[in-house]
Design an enzyme around this catalytic site. Structure first.
Site, PDB file in Angstrom:
ATOM      1  N   LYS A  58       2.947  15.365 -34.398  1.00 23.79           N
ATOM      2  CA  LYS A  58       3.196  16.364 -35.444  1.00 23.79           C
ATOM      3  C   LYS A  58       3.109  15.709 -36.823  1.00 23.79           C
ATOM      4  O   LYS A  58       2.539  16.277 -37.757  1.00 23.79           O
ATOM      5  CB  LYS A  58       4.571  17.023 -35.219  1.00 23.79           C
ATOM      6  CG  LYS A  58       4.544  17.984 -34.020  1.00 23.79           C
ATOM      7  CD  LYS A  58       5.917  18.410 -33.525  1.00 23.79           C
ATOM      8  CE  LYS A  58       5.771  19.199 -32.225  1.00 23.79           C
ATOM      9  NZ  LYS A  58       7.034  19.511 -31.559  1.00 23.79           N
TER      10      LYS A  58
ATOM     11  N   GLN B   1      13.521  18.834 -32.368  1.00 25.53           N
ATOM     12  CA  GLN B   1      12.778  18.667 -31.114  1.00 25.53           C
ATOM     13  C   GLN B   1      13.693  18.917 -29.914  1.00 25.53           C
ATOM     14  O   GLN B   1      14.758  18.315 -29.798  1.00 25.53           O
ATOM     15  CB  GLN B   1      12.169  17.248 -31.056  1.00 25.53           C
ATOM     16  CG  GLN B   1      11.279  16.983 -29.867  1.00 25.53           C
ATOM     17  CD  GLN B   1       9.978  17.795 -29.899  1.00 25.53           C
ATOM     18  OE1 GLN B   1       9.360  17.977 -30.945  1.00 25.53           O
ATOM     19  NE2 GLN B   1       9.561  18.284 -28.741  1.00 25.53           N
TER      20      GLN B   1
ATOM     21  N   ASP C  64       9.657  26.723 -35.958  1.00 22.98           N
ATOM     22  CA  ASP C  64       9.472  26.828 -34.503  1.00 22.98           C
ATOM     23  C   ASP C  64       9.728  28.257 -34.030  1.00 22.98           C
ATOM     24  O   ASP C  64       9.505  28.575 -32.854  1.00 22.98           O
ATOM     25  CB  ASP C  64      10.474  25.885 -33.798  1.00 22.98           C
ATOM     26  CG  ASP C  64       9.792  24.919 -32.848  1.00 22.98           C
ATOM     27  OD1 ASP C  64       8.550  24.977 -32.743  1.00 22.98           O
ATOM     28  OD2 ASP C  64      10.503  24.127 -32.210  1.00 22.98           O
TER      29      ASP C  64
END
Ligand code: NDP
Length: 291
Positions: free
Chosen positions: A54, A98, A121
């Site tokens: 990322k 994450q 997200d």
């Protein structure tokens, strides 16, 4: 029949180049450099690879990123304080925590603490709500589901009125993808570990998406001839012939399914690259909306 291979790597590269160009335009007009903060708790090797990729993608698109790593022993309070700080930072437009988080951390509380405008997200309940309600404009699209939809769109897959079967009902993939497919006017069936006779159900699908995390679960005789089959699964299996002793496979028995489907995504090089491209897109949108 041999399926058309839907090359996610190439599709994602085109999208990332477009995002990079939009970043340049934004900055040339005096706008801020989009910034993504990632928070990795613990030392799960797969998560570390995802996070690294990322950051690399951010740099390539002209975005800056903030890489925060906490030990697996980090407390809930520490993590909440960190998220609160990132929420206020002007140079951070997107925050990605994450997953999975260590078992002692309550992940839903952490996700709910992320500012809804920085939730790139798209996991915050408010953002999922906007996605789920008819007539609402979603703030963000969830990355992996949006990646699947982008592949379907650029491959001109007919969705209106099509039968779509989604294998998996997770918050990250199966459930939000089902919402996006419904929005695209598909007739959607969501299957999971309690579904009866999966093979027969899958054979009704014009579009079949596998997001279960079971290596090579879907066999050729589960697939309607000529249908579009998307493999979200990423599973590492032992392979003594490979140099590393293992290799990645998806949720499809790829070689045999490719003989029957009309179009198919490979693993690796299918949905995975699109997930990262969509994260960049959300970070760009968050930056534009912050102005
Ligand atoms: P989860 O484990 O959260 O969810 C898996 C889902 O599959 C659950 O709904 C579960 O059912 C269902 N399921 C499990 N086994 C079976 C079975 N034998 N038959 C039918 N349904 C089953 O996984 P995720 O959604 O997070 O991820 C799924 C896969 O996608 C994984 O391989 C993951 O690595 C990959 N992934 C890939 C991404 C990418 O960018 N390409 C991004 C995110 C994930 P139930 O709800 O009943 O337990």
């Amino acid at each position: 029949m041999t399926a058309t291979i839907l090359d996610g790597k190439a599709i994602a590269a085109r999208l990332r180049a477009e995002i990079g160009a939009e970043v340049s335009t934004l900055r040339a007009a005096g706008g801020p450099q989009p910034g993504l903060a990632t928070v990795l708790v613990g030392d799960d090797p797969a998560s570390a690879v995802y996070v690294r990729n990322k950051h690399k993608a951010c740099a390539e698109a002209g975005m800056h990123s903030v890489d925060i790593k906490l030990p697996a022993s980090a407390s809930q309070a520490e993590l909440l304080a960190l998220v609160a700080e990132l929420n206020t930072r002007a140079d951070v437009h997107g925050i990605l925590v994450q997953l999975p988080l260590p078992a002692h951390i309550d992940a839903p509380s952490i996700i709910a603490a992320i500012a809804v405008t920085k939730d790139v997200d798209c996991l915050h309940p408010e953002n999922v709500g906007l996605l789920a309600q008819k007539g609402r404009q979603p703030r963000f699209l969830p990355c992996t589901p949006a990646g699947v939809m982008h592949i379907l769109q650029v491959s001109n897959t007919a969705l209106a009125g099509a039968n779509a079967v989604v294998l998996g009902r997770s918050n990250i993939v199966g459930m939000p993808l089902s919402l996006l497919l419904v929005s695209a006017d598909a007739t959607v069936t969501i299957a999971h570990s309690r579904t009866r006779d999966l093979p027969a159900l899958c054979r009704t699908a014009d579009v079949l998406v596998a997001a279960v995390g079971v290596p090579e679960l879907v066999r050729a005789d589960w697939v309607k001839p000529g249908s579009t089959v998307i493999d979200v699964g990423i599973n590492r299996i032992a392979d003594p012939a490979a140099k590393s002793g293992s290799r990645l496979v998806g949720d499809l028995a790829y070689a045999e399914v490719a003989e029957r489907a009309g179009a198919i995504t490979p693993v690796p090089g299918g949905v995975g690259p699109l997930t990262i491209a969509m994260l960049l897109q959300n970070t760009l949108h968050a930056t534009q909306a912050s102005q």
